[in-house]
Design a protein around this motif. Structure first.
Motif, PDB file in Angstrom:
ATOM      1  N   THR A 143      29.301 -32.522-104.784  1.00  0.00           N
ATOM      2  CA  THR A 143      30.693 -32.219-104.427  1.00  0.00           C
ATOM      3  C   THR A 143      30.928 -31.969-102.939  1.00  0.00           C
ATOM      4  OG1 THR A 143      30.282 -29.883-104.944  1.00  0.00           O
ATOM      5  CG2 THR A 143      31.164 -31.271-106.711  1.00  0.00           C
ATOM      6  N   GLU A 144      29.926 -32.203-102.084  1.00  0.00           N
ATOM      7  CA  GLU A 144      30.151 -32.008-100.653  1.00  0.00           C
ATOM      8  C   GLU A 144      31.162 -33.049-100.170  1.00  0.00           C
ATOM      9  OE1 GLU A 144      29.103 -29.574 -98.881  1.00  0.00           O
ATOM     10  OE2 GLU A 144      27.786 -28.720-100.409  1.00  0.00           O
ATOM     11  N   PRO A 145      32.297 -32.606 -99.604  1.00  0.00           N
ATOM     12  CA  PRO A 145      33.393 -33.544 -99.312  1.00  0.00           C
ATOM     13  C   PRO A 145      33.103 -34.560 -98.218  1.00  0.00           C
ATOM     14  CG  PRO A 145      33.862 -31.370 -98.412  1.00  0.00           C
ATOM     15  CD  PRO A 145      32.629 -31.217 -99.246  1.00  0.00           C
ATOM     16  N   GLY A 205      25.124 -24.740 -96.878  1.00  0.00           N
ATOM     17  CA  GLY A 205      26.059 -25.571 -96.126  1.00  0.00           C
ATOM     18  C   GLY A 205      25.376 -26.719 -95.406  1.00  0.00           C
ATOM     19  N   ALA A 206      26.090 -27.328 -94.487  1.00  0.00           N
ATOM     20  CA  ALA A 206      25.603 -28.530 -93.799  1.00  0.00           C
ATOM     21  C   ALA A 206      24.243 -28.277 -93.154  1.00  0.00           C
ATOM     22  CB  ALA A 206      26.609 -28.961 -92.743  1.00  0.00           C
ATOM     23  N   ALA A 262      23.941 -39.778 -99.943  1.00  0.00           N
ATOM     24  CA  ALA A 262      23.484 -38.941 -98.831  1.00  0.00           C
ATOM     25  C   ALA A 262      23.081 -37.553 -99.326  1.00  0.00           C
ATOM     26  CB  ALA A 262      24.578 -38.830 -97.773  1.00  0.00           C
ATOM     27  N   GLN A 263      23.819 -37.030-100.307  1.00  0.00           N
ATOM     28  CA  GLN A 263      23.473 -35.718-100.857  1.00  0.00           C
ATOM     29  C   GLN A 263      22.161 -35.777-101.641  1.00  0.00           C
ATOM     30  OE1 GLN A 263      27.037 -33.425-102.434  1.00  0.00           O
ATOM     31  NE2 GLN A 263      28.044 -35.341-101.866  1.00  0.00           N
ATOM     32  N   ARG A 264      21.958 -36.856-102.379  1.00  0.00           N
ATOM     33  CA  ARG A 264      20.676 -37.008-103.075  1.00  0.00           C
ATOM     34  C   ARG A 264      19.534 -37.113-102.066  1.00  0.00           C
ATOM     35  NH1 ARG A 264      23.822 -40.683-106.099  1.00  0.00           N
ATOM     36  NH2 ARG A 264      24.413 -39.823-108.137  1.00  0.00           N
ATOM     37  N   ALA A 272      13.191 -40.614-108.199  1.00  0.00           N
ATOM     38  CA  ALA A 272      13.650 -40.905-109.562  1.00  0.00           C
ATOM     39  C   ALA A 272      14.267 -39.663-110.213  1.00  0.00           C
ATOM     40  CB  ALA A 272      12.495 -41.425-110.408  1.00  0.00           C
ATOM     41  N   ILE A 273      13.668 -38.499-109.983  1.00  0.00           N
ATOM     42  CA  ILE A 273      14.226 -37.268-110.550  1.00  0.00           C
ATOM     43  C   ILE A 273      15.572 -36.957-109.924  1.00  0.00           C
ATOM     44  CG2 ILE A 273      13.921 -34.759-110.649  1.00  0.00           C
ATOM     45  CD1 ILE A 273      10.923 -35.245-111.037  1.00  0.00           C
ATOM     46  N   VAL A 274      15.651 -37.022-108.600  1.00  0.00           N
ATOM     47  CA  VAL A 274      16.916 -36.711-107.921  1.00  0.00           C
ATOM     48  C   VAL A 274      17.997 -37.741-108.273  1.00  0.00           C
ATOM     49  CG1 VAL A 274      18.028 -36.474-105.662  1.00  0.00           C
ATOM     50  CG2 VAL A 274      15.766 -35.448-106.072  1.00  0.00           C
ATOM     51  N   ALA A 275      17.595 -38.969-108.549  1.00  0.00           N
ATOM     52  CA  ALA A 275      18.560 -40.008-108.929  1.00  0.00           C
ATOM     53  C   ALA A 275      19.256 -39.698-110.246  1.00  0.00           C
ATOM     54  CB  ALA A 275      17.864 -41.363-109.014  1.00  0.00           C
TER      55      ALA A 275
END
Length: 263
Positions: free
Chosen positions: A224-226, A169-170, A232-234, A213-216
């Protein structure tokens, strides 16, 4: 590996061959429009897209370290695919997975790695243990090695259970000390006697540019975090892995202590 050249091909599913029921998420062997067979991990499976994110990120980290991983590709699943599938569970899975999924090139004729049959040299064992400690991969045990022998070489597969902190979670990626006691169960730990040397080499290879680069590569649709943007999730994945890298001495010491306790 040059960060600027990182990319994954996209293929289209043409035929569902067979389910692989040994996997809890019901992966499947499928044929794609490039004529090759793939082991497909579905975003509509129980673990959701986070398992695909872990599979992609850890798989490409392994490749960057020089370890053997089957080619990863994005696999597009048309909404009409599977309508004639007689198994309702599979039909539902295919319906919930319309769009972009992740697939690994099928290594025909590969056999499951057995530590009682095959001895892995100390350097390779240390590289795999180091990677799994970095990424919190709980799924490389004698019961479930998630490694294959193909053409007399060791190949790594199935990293969906890694990065398990992202299910918390957060704030999951906030920097904090994090032990990894599960490393004591790693199937290659007894042979991993070169962790200190591998640590220095691996940290040099995994640059901030390479991590980003990998995370991109992770598609927006899997993030899918609303309440957070895809970017921001990356950034959270990059932050988490950068902190783990910075604390590598700690998890190397933890793995060494666990190995010595086995001797």
């Amino acid at each position: 590996m040059q960060a600027s050249t990182l990319s994954l091909r996209t293929v289209g599913a043409t035929r569902y061959v067979t389910p692989l029921r040994e996997g809890g998420s019901l992966p499947a062997l499928m044929e794609a429009d490039d004529g090759f067979l793939y082991v497909v991990k579905f975003r509509g499976a129980g673990q959701g897209p986070k398992a695909l994110i872990a599979e992609l990120v850890v798989g490409e980290l392994a490749r960057a370290l020089g370890l053997r991983v089957p080619e990863l590709v994005f696999l597009e699943l048309d909404e009409s695919f599977g309508r004639t599938e007689p198994d309702e569970e599979i039909q539902d899975l295919l319906r919930f997975s319309t769009g972009l999924n992740l697939a690994l090139h099928y290594l025909s004729g590969a056999i499951t790695f057995d530590a009682l049959v095959t001895t892995v040299d100390a350097r390779l064992a240390s590289q795999v243990v180091w990677l799994d400690a970095l990424t919190l991969n709980v799924d490389r045990t004698a019961r479930n090695t998630n490694m294959l022998m193909w053409h007399k070489q060791l190949w790594l597969i199935d990293h969906g259970a890694a990065l398990y902190a992202h299910h918390a979670g957060a704030g999951w990626a906030e920097p904090r000390p994090r032990s990894f006691p599960q490393i004591k169960d790693h199937v290659l730990l007894p042979q991993a006697t070169e962790l200190a040397a591998v640590d220095a080499e691996s940290r040099a290879r995994i640059t901030p540019e390479l991590l980003r680069a990998i995370v991109a590569l992770v598609p927006d649709v899997w993030l899918t975090e609303p309440d957070l943007s895809a970017d921001a999730q990356r950034a959270a994945y990059v932050q988490f892995l950068e902190y783990r890298l910075g604390a590598s001495e700690t998890f190397v010491q933890e793995a060494d202590a666990a190995r010595q306790a086995l001797v």
